[in-house]
Design an enzyme around this catalytic site. Structure first.
Site, short mmCIF file in Angstrom:
data_model
loop_
_atom_site.label_atom_id
_atom_site.label_comp_id
_atom_site.label_asym_id
_atom_site.label_seq_id
_atom_site.Cartn_x
_atom_site.Cartn_y
_atom_site.Cartn_z
N THR A 185 -2.72 2.47 -4.75
CA THR A 185 -2.79 3.12 -3.63
C THR A 185 -3.50 4.38 -3.55
O THR A 185 -3.43 5.42 -4.21
CB THR A 185 -1.36 3.09 -3.05
OG1 THR A 185 -0.71 2.03 -2.87
CG2 THR A 185 -1.54 3.76 -1.50
N GLU A 186 -4.67 4.33 -2.82
CA GLU A 186 -5.52 5.73 -2.50
C GLU A 186 -6.20 6.28 -3.91
O GLU A 186 -6.26 7.37 -4.03
CB GLU A 186 -4.57 6.82 -1.74
CG GLU A 186 -4.02 6.19 -0.45
CD GLU A 186 -5.02 5.96 0.68
OE1 GLU A 186 -6.13 6.51 0.26
OE2 GLU A 186 -4.41 5.51 1.52
N LEU A 187 -6.26 5.32 -4.75
CA LEU A 187 -6.80 5.67 -6.17
C LEU A 187 -5.83 6.36 -6.95
O LEU A 187 -6.05 7.19 -7.74
CB LEU A 187 -8.24 6.21 -6.11
CG LEU A 187 -9.11 5.16 -5.55
CD1 LEU A 187 -10.58 5.88 -5.71
CD2 LEU A 187 -9.09 3.76 -6.17
N TRP B 23 -8.29 9.82 -4.14
CA TRP B 23 -9.51 10.23 -3.43
C TRP B 23 -9.85 10.66 -2.41
O TRP B 23 -10.92 10.94 -1.64
CB TRP B 23 -10.24 8.77 -3.70
CG TRP B 23 -9.80 7.66 -2.53
CD1 TRP B 23 -8.64 7.88 -1.75
CD2 TRP B 23 -10.56 6.57 -2.06
NE1 TRP B 23 -8.66 6.84 -0.75
CE2 TRP B 23 -9.59 6.01 -0.91
CE3 TRP B 23 -11.27 5.79 -2.31
CZ2 TRP B 23 -9.94 4.90 -0.34
CZ3 TRP B 23 -11.72 4.49 -1.73
CH2 TRP B 23 -10.98 4.11 -0.91
N HIS C 96 0.89 -1.10 -0.06
CA HIS C 96 0.12 -0.30 -0.02
C HIS C 96 0.88 1.27 -0.08
O HIS C 96 0.81 2.27 0.76
CB HIS C 96 -0.76 0.01 1.13
CG HIS C 96 -1.99 0.95 1.14
ND1 HIS C 96 -3.03 0.65 0.49
CD2 HIS C 96 -2.22 2.23 1.68
CE1 HIS C 96 -3.75 1.70 0.55
NE2 HIS C 96 -3.26 2.77 1.24
#
Length: 428
Positions: free
Chosen positions: A144-146, A298, A108
């Site tokens: 990761t985190e869009l 995001w 991640h």
């Protein structure tokens, strides 16, 4: 027919223990095992197990229901150690044929922003691990985190993925809707599924907010909102953390009842169904190009990456990872390589954020500066271990300078803490 694409992300980092300057060179184990186990067991009971039971019940009752997941490698490892029954329940879901598992970076990490080779390696390792565990090879990537950009899209295409999830960022879309498939401007063969911010946030951020003007959110209200959209808009991507079920919104808020009712009312509407990312890619064609010159995510109103790399603390830590990546990958020491993965989790950078306040209840540290100091102490010891295996005069001088800087920062932080204590005493 309008389709809901329901996607959940599962991630837990390996949180670091308190690691002081004087531990550098003396203690090579960095993790707070007690806290990591405690949090994993708590979230297993609150969220993962009851949520998976719910998904299995819904799938058994509604053959048209679909749901997708991605699980970071660090979360997989902790599930194997502390909650193996959760992995068994995910295997049961995979066996239904109504679930899709997506790829992401193993740790991640933010590697897509600073190290192309690391990004590739982590994504491939994770993809193979998901296939080993669940028998399904990921066809779609959830970074990761869009996080997405034109440059990242090119890399993802070269990895062989057909699709990628990202944010339906307003400053990119303009007047256009997120409720279609798009194609990456820099990689036309890569299909993009854009998160619908309004509908996703209604569940993930606002569901239990009594001051929200649409409270309470019910399943029939969600289906009605979807049904009221223009007829040509047929894809509604609801992307969120799995902790929405039972942790971010406790069970007594009605969140489980909401998801239980959603497929029932979708079926009654006769115009709303469910689909996985791959099914949508196979069914629909992209309507336009989507281009992000600068990385988006995001998170936050700006939907950028400043949450993790917006201040000099975070950027300094990132620079060290970027500088040492190639050298670390030359090592065949599994323990060092494992530490290298764990230290790249985006959470460590999140704890250092100063923009929009500190990391609050999600951070194990009192301040972002405390988080930075602890992380850099750990990273310094790690780099010394790497230096011992692959010595370099240039890097050795750099390490000495880094240790001096950290020592000075440690002294400054202690002075600040003493000042705060004195002020509190005077106030009392």
């Amino acid at each position: 027919m309008k389709h809901i694409c329901l996607y959940f992300q599962l991630h837990q980092p390996f949180r670091l223990k308190r690691y002081r300057f004087f531990d550098i060179g003396n203690d090579h184990y960095y993790y707070d095992d007690f806290r990591n186990e405690e949090i994993m067991r708590q979230i297993t009971q609150k969220c993962y197990l009851p949520a998976n039971r719910l998904m299995k019940e819904i799938i058994a009752e509604h053959p048209s229901f679909r749901v997708s997941f991605s699980i970071s490698g660090t979360a997989l490892e902790q599930l194997e150690s502390y909650s193996p029954e959760v992995l068994d329940s995910f295997r049961d879901l995979a066996a239904t044929g109504q679930v899709e598992f997506l790829a992401e970076t193993y740790a991640h990490s933010l590697s897509s922003l600073y190290d192309v080779e690391e990004f590739y390696n982590q994504t491939m390792i994770h993809s193979r691990r998901m296939e080993e565990l669940f028998g399904l090879k990921p066809r779609v990537l959830r970074n990761t985190e869009l996080i997405f950009s034109d440059e990242i899209a090119t890399q993802v295409t070269e990895m062989g993925f057909r699709g990628m999830l990202t944010e339906g960022a307003k400053h990119i879309l303009g007047w256009k809707s997120p409720n279609y498939l798009y194609k990456a401007a820099s990689a036309p063969d890569l299909t993009l599924l854009l998160r619908n911010p309004r509908l996703s946030d209604a569940i993930s951020a606002l569901f239990s907010r009594y001051d929200w003007n649409e409270f309470p959110l019910t399943a029939d209200k969600m289906i009605r909102w979807i049904g009221e959209t223009p007829e040509e808009e047929q894809i509604f991507n609801l992307f969120m953390n799995y902790e929405v079920l039972g942790s971010l919104h406790p069970q007594e808020t009605g969140i489980f009842d909401f998801f239980r009712a959603l497929p029932v009312l979708a079926a009654k509407s006769e115009i709303v169904s469910f689909a996985t990312p791959s099914e949508l890619i196979d069914t629909y064609q992209p309507v336009a190009k989507f281009s992000a010159v600068y990385p988006i995510s995001w998170t936050g109103e700006e939907k950028d990456v400043a949450t993790w790399l917006g201040n000099v603390l975070q950027q300094g830590a990132r620079d060290k990872l970027e500088q040492w990546g190639e050298r670390v990958r030359m090592i065949d020491d599994q323990r060092l390589l494992q530490d290298w993965l764990y230290l790249q989790s985006a959470d460590h950078f999140y704890y250092m954020k100063t923009r929009g306040g500190d990391a609050g209840n999600f951070s194990p540290y009192d301040t972002p500066y405390d988080a930075f100091n602890n992380y850099m102490n750990v990273l310094s010891d790690f780099l010394l271990r790497v230096e011992a295996r692959y010595p370099s005069t240039i890097e050795n001088e750099e390490l000495k300078a880094l240790l001096t800087t950290i020592k000075n920062q440690d002294k400054q932080i202690k002075k600040l803490e003493e000042t705060v204590k004195r002020l509190k005493t005077k106030t009392v």
